[in-house]
Write an enzyme that holds these catalytic residues in place. Structure first.
Site, PDB file in Angstrom:
ATOM      1  CB  THR A 132      -0.899  -0.006   1.260  1.00 30.40           C
ATOM      2  OG1 THR A 132      -1.526   1.260   1.389  1.00 30.40           O
ATOM      3  CG2 THR A 132      -0.106  -0.260   2.536  1.00 30.40           C
ATOM      4  CG  ASP A 133      -1.151   4.922  -1.090  1.00 37.09           C
ATOM      5  OD1 ASP A 133      -1.711   4.286  -0.174  1.00 37.09           O
ATOM      6  OD2 ASP A 133      -1.738   5.782  -1.778  1.00 37.09           O
ATOM      7  CD  GLU A 134      -3.503   3.613   4.321  1.00 35.15           C
ATOM      8  OE1 GLU A 134      -3.316   3.432   5.528  1.00 35.15           O
ATOM      9  OE2 GLU A 134      -4.641   3.656   3.814  1.00 35.15           O
ATOM     10  CE1 TYR A 157      -3.492  -2.620   5.653  1.00 34.37           C
ATOM     11  CE2 TYR A 157      -3.292  -0.287   5.124  1.00 34.37           C
ATOM     12  CZ  TYR A 157      -3.368  -1.609   4.719  1.00 34.37           C
ATOM     13  OH  TYR A 157      -3.298  -1.915   3.375  1.00 34.37           O
ATOM     14  CE  LYS A 161       0.006  -4.585   3.019  1.00 30.73           C
ATOM     15  NZ  LYS A 161      -0.365  -5.928   2.491  1.00 30.73           N
TER      16      LYS A 161
HETATM   17  P1  NAD Z   1      -9.698  -7.510   2.047  1.00 30.82           P
HETATM   18  O1  NAD Z   1      -9.752  -7.167   3.485  1.00 30.82           O
HETATM   19  O2  NAD Z   1     -10.883  -7.251   1.194  1.00 30.82           O
HETATM   20  O3  NAD Z   1      -9.331  -9.061   1.858  1.00 30.82           O
HETATM   21  C1  NAD Z   1      -8.342  -9.684   2.612  1.00 30.82           C
HETATM   22  C2  NAD Z   1      -8.419 -11.190   2.349  1.00 30.82           C
HETATM   23  O4  NAD Z   1      -7.352 -11.824   3.075  1.00 30.82           O
HETATM   24  C3  NAD Z   1      -9.712 -11.833   2.818  1.00 30.82           C
HETATM   25  O5  NAD Z   1     -10.188 -12.748   1.859  1.00 30.82           O
HETATM   26  C4  NAD Z   1      -9.322 -12.549   4.102  1.00 30.82           C
HETATM   27  O6  NAD Z   1     -10.129 -13.682   4.377  1.00 30.82           O
HETATM   28  C5  NAD Z   1      -7.888 -12.927   3.798  1.00 30.82           C
HETATM   29  N1  NAD Z   1      -7.084 -13.120   5.013  1.00 30.82           N
HETATM   30  C6  NAD Z   1      -7.008 -12.288   6.083  1.00 30.82           C
HETATM   31  N2  NAD Z   1      -6.203 -12.806   7.012  1.00 30.82           N
HETATM   32  C7  NAD Z   1      -5.734 -13.996   6.512  1.00 30.82           C
HETATM   33  C8  NAD Z   1      -4.850 -14.986   7.002  1.00 30.82           C
HETATM   34  N3  NAD Z   1      -4.279 -14.885   8.207  1.00 30.82           N
HETATM   35  N4  NAD Z   1      -4.586 -16.053   6.213  1.00 30.82           N
HETATM   36  C9  NAD Z   1      -5.169 -16.179   4.996  1.00 30.82           C
HETATM   37  N5  NAD Z   1      -6.025 -15.278   4.497  1.00 30.82           N
HETATM   38  C10 NAD Z   1      -6.297 -14.184   5.240  1.00 30.82           C
HETATM   39  O7  NAD Z   1      -8.413  -6.757   1.480  1.00 30.82           O
HETATM   40  P2  NAD Z   1      -8.196  -6.017   0.073  1.00 30.82           P
HETATM   41  O8  NAD Z   1      -8.748  -4.648   0.146  1.00 30.82           O
HETATM   42  O9  NAD Z   1      -8.599  -6.931  -1.017  1.00 30.82           O
HETATM   43  O10 NAD Z   1      -6.597  -5.883   0.093  1.00 30.82           O
HETATM   44  C11 NAD Z   1      -5.775  -6.922  -0.426  1.00 30.82           C
HETATM   45  C12 NAD Z   1      -4.323  -6.518  -0.288  1.00 30.82           C
HETATM   46  O11 NAD Z   1      -4.094  -5.309  -1.000  1.00 30.82           O
HETATM   47  C13 NAD Z   1      -3.887  -6.230   1.147  1.00 30.82           C
HETATM   48  O12 NAD Z   1      -2.584  -6.732   1.315  1.00 30.82           O
HETATM   49  C14 NAD Z   1      -3.910  -4.712   1.263  1.00 30.82           C
HETATM   50  O13 NAD Z   1      -2.960  -4.275   2.198  1.00 30.82           O
HETATM   51  C15 NAD Z   1      -3.501  -4.324  -0.142  1.00 30.82           C
HETATM   52  N6  NAD Z   1      -3.999  -3.021  -0.611  1.00 30.82           N
HETATM   53  C16 NAD Z   1      -5.342  -2.715  -0.538  1.00 30.82           C
HETATM   54  C17 NAD Z   1      -5.792  -1.490  -1.047  1.00 30.82           C
HETATM   55  C18 NAD Z   1      -7.257  -1.112  -1.010  1.00 30.82           C
HETATM   56  O14 NAD Z   1      -7.586   0.026  -1.344  1.00 30.82           O
HETATM   57  N7  NAD Z   1      -8.157  -1.997  -0.641  1.00 30.82           N
HETATM   58  C19 NAD Z   1      -4.876  -0.591  -1.623  1.00 30.82           C
HETATM   59  C20 NAD Z   1      -3.515  -0.941  -1.653  1.00 30.82           C
HETATM   60  C21 NAD Z   1      -3.091  -2.171  -1.165  1.00 30.82           C
HETATM   61  O1  DAU Z   2      -4.179   3.884   0.346  1.00 27.67           O
HETATM   62  C1  DAU Z   2      -4.395   2.506   0.263  1.00 27.67           C
HETATM   63  C2  DAU Z   2      -5.237   2.045   1.425  1.00 27.67           C
HETATM   64  O2  DAU Z   2      -6.566   2.496   1.179  1.00 27.67           O
HETATM   65  C3  DAU Z   2      -5.219   0.534   1.621  1.00 27.67           C
HETATM   66  O3  DAU Z   2      -3.923   0.127   1.942  1.00 27.67           O
HETATM   67  C4  DAU Z   2      -6.191   0.102   2.719  1.00 27.67           C
HETATM   68  O4  DAU Z   2      -6.233  -1.302   2.817  1.00 27.67           O
HETATM   69  C5  DAU Z   2      -7.571   0.635   2.372  1.00 27.67           C
HETATM   70  O5  DAU Z   2      -8.483   0.329   3.413  1.00 27.67           O
HETATM   71  C6  DAU Z   2      -7.534   2.145   2.142  1.00 27.67           C
HETATM   72  O6  DAU Z   2      -7.274   2.851   3.389  1.00 27.67           O
HETATM   73  P1  DAU Z   2      -8.059   4.207   3.757  1.00 27.67           P
HETATM   74  O7  DAU Z   2      -8.016   4.401   5.209  1.00 27.67           O
HETATM   75  O8  DAU Z   2      -7.608   5.326   2.888  1.00 27.67           O
HETATM   76  O9  DAU Z   2      -9.542   3.773   3.253  1.00 27.67           O
HETATM   77  P2  DAU Z   2     -10.994   3.976   3.899  1.00 27.67           P
HETATM   78  O10 DAU Z   2     -11.977   3.539   2.845  1.00 27.67           O
HETATM   79  O11 DAU Z   2     -11.120   3.392   5.242  1.00 27.67           O
HETATM   80  O12 DAU Z   2     -11.078   5.559   4.038  1.00 27.67           O
HETATM   81  C7  DAU Z   2     -10.880   6.419   2.920  1.00 27.67           C
HETATM   82  C8  DAU Z   2     -10.928   7.840   3.441  1.00 27.67           C
HETATM   83  O13 DAU Z   2     -12.268   8.144   3.850  1.00 27.67           O
HETATM   84  C9  DAU Z   2     -10.054   8.101   4.661  1.00 27.67           C
HETATM   85  O14 DAU Z   2      -9.502   9.402   4.568  1.00 27.67           O
HETATM   86  C10 DAU Z   2     -11.034   8.018   5.849  1.00 27.67           C
HETATM   87  C11 DAU Z   2     -12.318   8.500   5.244  1.00 27.67           C
HETATM   88  N1  DAU Z   2     -13.569   7.913   5.787  1.00 27.67           N
HETATM   89  C12 DAU Z   2     -13.664   6.549   5.823  1.00 27.67           C
HETATM   90  C13 DAU Z   2     -14.803   5.951   6.301  1.00 27.67           C
HETATM   91  C14 DAU Z   2     -14.918   4.435   6.372  1.00 27.67           C
HETATM   92  C15 DAU Z   2     -14.619   8.728   6.182  1.00 27.67           C
HETATM   93  O15 DAU Z   2     -14.532   9.975   6.106  1.00 27.67           O
HETATM   94  N2  DAU Z   2     -15.759   8.128   6.650  1.00 27.67           N
HETATM   95  C16 DAU Z   2     -15.895   6.776   6.738  1.00 27.67           C
HETATM   96  O16 DAU Z   2     -16.968   6.293   7.200  1.00 27.67           O
END
Ligand code: NAD
Ligand code: DAU
Length: 354
Positions: A132-134, A157, A161
């Site tokens: 992630t970019d975070e 989180y 990561k």
């Molecule tokens: P998600 O939470 O939707 O899915 C996570 C999956 O991992 C689920 O299917 C869960 O059952 C599985 N999992 C969790 N713990 C586990 C364990 N101990 N063993 C096996 N499986 C396990 O997550 P996502 O949003 O699809 O993110 C996937 C990856 O991409 C993550 O590594 C996250 O850090 C990264 N990422 C997400 C975003 C985003 O915006 N969602 C952006 C950048 C990077």
């Molecule tokens: O940048 C990549 C990341 O983006 C991933 O690594 C994470 O897995 C993914 O969850 C996401 O993180 P964020 O914290 O940016 O996503 P989230 O959807 O939780 O929130 C997006 C923005 O919106 C953040 O600034 C918080 C805000 N927010 C979120 C929720 C759930 C609100 O204002 N209200 C809300 O109810």
């Protein structure tokens, strides 16, 4: 690439990626989906793939922290490539209950790396780590994250990561494990768990429920449609250089308030219910997230130059498709929100939040 182990393939990005492999990429090998199936994982996300490709799609329900299960899956399915998505992914949860993040994201990645090191003797060719970019922390109003930006994670989180990224890097440097890493910005699209900003706002706005915007809604995120992310990972797996990091972003910065307002306006247009219009009336500014990162923005010049990747979805077209998907998949929403998710929310926040 004949046997690809995808961890976390029942989650949001992992399930989109597996569908992309079978339906778009022309991948001809086997996919072993290794997933613990936490509240965020749902095998139903890939029911069509299990039905249409029974000989080339396998689901292994297990924890990446379980050494024997990981080793067994790698050996049994003669895995030559690992694409590692599995993680605890929701920042708010990591603030309330960080332990699972350290366990899965740090310890789980370590277990996988150790098993991958062993599997090299049996032909493992690539370990791709999805991050992630975070990990880069927070930007002010100017500038972009590059692959050279220093690590400054701010939430449990992102710290977990960051730790996993460091382990992956170290396994390349020390043991020569053939790794690649991608650090991506915020994804949105189908099958995203409705605790994240975009699906949560779509569902609340559609129902005329309050839209909780943290702080004043000025925080900026760089949005990328999940299918564009999947294409980027596929390119990296095929053509990415070993040991390299690739940043992936949408060149699509929006404040959270802009995003929520756009969702409201699109819903007003797509579901013109006079009792709910204008849906912006449901916006509520609520207590800010502790340590809330102000702005993320990715410079994705490297993957553009080296691999010819570009995001193809605009925010408007992607949001329209995503809204339509959530409106058409209400039974899916009901199912993923029942059970474990509801119990966790009640334990940590009490009644009244969904
Ligand atoms: P998600 O939470 O939707 O899915 C996570 C999956 O991992 C689920 O299917 C869960 O059952 C599985 N999992 C969790 N713990 C586990 C364990 N101990 N063993 C096996 N499986 C396990 O997550 P996502 O949003 O699809 O993110 C996937 C990856 O991409 C993550 O590594 C996250 O850090 C990264 N990422 C997400 C975003 C985003 O915006 N969602 C952006 C950048 C990077
Ligand atoms: O940048 C990549 C990341 O983006 C991933 O690594 C994470 O897995 C993914 O969850 C996401 O993180 P964020 O914290 O940016 O996503 P989230 O959807 O939780 O929130 C997006 C923005 O919106 C953040 O600034 C918080 C805000 N927010 C979120 C929720 C759930 C609100 O204002 N209200 C809300 O109810």
């Amino acid at each position: 690439m004949r046997s690809l182990l995808v961890t976390g393939g029942c989650g949001f990005i992992g399930s989109n990626f597996i569908r992309f492999l079978f339906r778009e990429a022309g991948f001809a090998g086997r996919v072993v989906n290794f997933d613990k199936i936490t509240y965020a994982g749902n095998p139903e996300n890939l029911a069509d793939i299990a039905r249409d490709f029974p000989d080339r799609y396998v689901l292994v329900r297990a924890d990446i922290c379980n050494r024997d299960a990981v080793k067994d899956a790698l050996e049994r399915w003669a895995v030559d490539t690992i694409c590692h998505f599995a993680a605890e992914s929701h920042v708010d949860r990591s603030i309330v209950a960080p332990e699972a993040f350290i366990r899965t994201n740090v310890e789980g990645t370590f277990v996988l790396l150790e098993a991958a090191r062993e599997q090299r003797k049996s032909g493992l060719q690539r370990f791709h780590h999805v991050s992630t970019d975070e990990v880069y922390g927070s930007l002010g109003p100017e500038g972009f994250f590059t692959e050279e930006s220093p690590y400054r994670p701010n939430s449990p989180y992102s710290a977990s990561k960051a730790a996993s990224d460091h382990l992956v890097r170290a396994y390349h440097h020390t043991y020569g494990l053939p790794v690649t890493v991608s650090n991506c910005s915020n994804n949105y699209g189908p099958y995203q768990f409705p605790e994240k900003l975009i699906p949560l706002m779509i569902l609340h706005a559609a129902a005329g429920k309050p839209l909780p915007v943290y702080g004043r809604g000025v925080n900026v995120r760089d949005w990328l449609h999940v299918e564009d992310h999947c294409r980027a990972i596929w390119l990296i797996l095929q053509h990415g250089r070993e040991g390299e990091v690739y940043n992936v972003g949408g060149r699509c910065e929006r404040t959270n308030l802009e995003t929520v307002e756009r969702i409201c306006d699109l819903l007003d247009e797509m579901v013109p219910d006079q009792r709910l219009r204008p849906r912006r009336q449901f916006i509520r500014f609520v207590t800010d997230r502790p340590g809330h990162d102000l702005r993320y923005a990715i410079d994705c010049g490297k993957i553009e130059r080296e691999l010819g990747w570009r995001p193809s979805e605009t925010f408007d077209s992607g949001l329209r498709k995503t809204i339509a998907w959530y409106l058409e998949h209400r039974p899916w929403v009901e199912r993923v929100q029942s059970g474990e998710y509801r119990r966790w929310m009640q334990r940590h926040y009490g009644e009244g939040r969904s």
